[in-house]
Write an enzyme that holds these catalytic residues in place. Sequence first.
Site, PDB file in Angstrom:
ATOM      1  N   ARG A  78      35.269  47.480  36.831  1.00  0.00           N
ATOM      2  CA  ARG A  78      34.953  47.952  38.185  1.00  0.00           C
ATOM      3  C   ARG A  78      35.717  49.244  38.478  1.00  0.00           C
ATOM      4  NH1 ARG A  78      31.329  44.575  37.125  1.00  0.00           N
ATOM      5  NH2 ARG A  78      31.417  42.464  37.961  1.00  0.00           N
ATOM      6  N   HIS A 183      23.842  33.873  36.408  1.00  0.00           N
ATOM      7  CA  HIS A 183      23.409  34.692  37.542  1.00  0.00           C
ATOM      8  C   HIS A 183      21.965  34.368  37.917  1.00  0.00           C
ATOM      9  CE1 HIS A 183      26.786  37.082  35.944  1.00  0.00           C
ATOM     10  NE2 HIS A 183      26.934  37.506  37.178  1.00  0.00           N
ATOM     11  N   ASP A 254      33.153  30.964  40.648  1.00  0.00           N
ATOM     12  CA  ASP A 254      32.362  32.163  40.410  1.00  0.00           C
ATOM     13  C   ASP A 254      31.572  32.431  41.691  1.00  0.00           C
ATOM     14  OD1 ASP A 254      31.381  34.314  38.979  1.00  0.00           O
ATOM     15  OD2 ASP A 254      30.815  33.127  37.234  1.00  0.00           O
TER      16      ASP A 254
END
Length: 489
Positions: A78, A183, A254
């Site tokens: 990131r 995801h 998560d």
Amino acid sequence: MSEGELGRMAMAVLQPGFEGTEPPAWLRRALADGLGGVILFARNVAGLEGTAALAAKLRRERPDVVVAVDEEGGSVTRLEAAGGSSWPGNMALGVAGDEELTRRVARQIGRMVAAAGVTLDYAPVVDVNADPRNPVIGVRSFGSDPEEVGRHGAAWIEGLQSAGVAACAKHFPGHGDTVTDSHLALPAVRASREVIERRDLPPFRAAIAAGVRAVMCGHLLVPAVDALPATLSRAVLTGLLREEMGFEGLVVTDAIEMRAVAALHPPGEIAVRALAAGADAICVGVSSARGESVYALRDAIIGAVREGRLAEERLAEAAGRVRDLAAWYDAQAEARKAVARDADEGLGLAAAMAALRATPAEPPEPLTRAPLVVHLAARPSQAVGRATPLTLGEALGELLPGTVTAQMHDDGRLPDLRDTGRPLVIAVHDAVRHAWMRRLLEEALRARPDAIVVETGVPGPPAGRVYLATHGASTASARAAARWLAGGV
């Protein structure tokens, strides 16, 4: 307990994301109302100095706020999303095989993360990459051998935490033996309890022994342990992780908007069930523009306590562990000062070079003319996010000006490769997982059997005149491969 006290405890266990490089008004208000943490993404990063300024503004609102980020090195970064990671990822470190090197790399990642004002790094991945078809772990894992993963995971944790930043081992109880991206859907690990004990749990045991401050649970179905997803399973989070394995630190989920669990329950219900199962912090990657979604989570937690579905003592315990992590971070101020003076120049490239493996092993004649580089790559997973590492073509272009690149996805067609007058380099990523990629690679090699093939993901069968595996797709790994091909070794 008063409504106000209960509300502050409910806020303390939340770690939401937000938009922009300045704290929005709703986030400032939430911090004043007891919000315990935030998670930063590439969208929040404006260089290290800008990110440090953002973290300082958050701490002015709440001094003990936990500022978290996904900074694994390699393909998941990131803080370096704009230009790709300066550090090779876990599989490269595992292949290099030097635990002290892993420790040094993690310390330098910790140096960067500490400079950005981060409390908690959601790393390292200690999943064992048991299935090379895994769509979301792959090169994020140290490898397929549980003992090796455990040793390198422990070294990584020691290196990062020596920089005064908390590490987080993920994704408990092990995301490596799946072919589904959590995801997008709920993965299932169908292995027996015996196999899970022998293969998936040893790296987490090693992480706990190394003093890891946090563990992230994966959105996984592990029928050998429980019929519920791990995030919502008391048998997994309390029975296995706490009682059997003895972990006493922070358990974080998560992101709860991931489809693996979001398809099962509304966000508030996921938060309540995860807390009841034994989670201490709820990661929420996406929040509504005015923060209503964060307050809705708070209200769902308060309601569950009032209804008797979530014990007040369990919520208090979770909020206490968030405070404990913040207190640990505060106590590491001297470690962060020390690491700021401890730059290890050239380490990222050296570590990436140590992970290169070629067939045949001897370097070929160096590339002296600018090549054509054809990239065959699937679109990145959501875990990778917005990271844009230097491509192999760009890295070769730094050494051999005039290098030409062509980018191919699953709907692309190869350019004409005959009689180009240039050496041909074909870069692939996880060709073992993608039939379309293998088909285009075979087609390219029929036209140009002299081509060099560079695999930047999990290696498969060697192909081409030379087959070079980098074991990762970071900027560091791209530059290492380019240097090798251009005769820099």
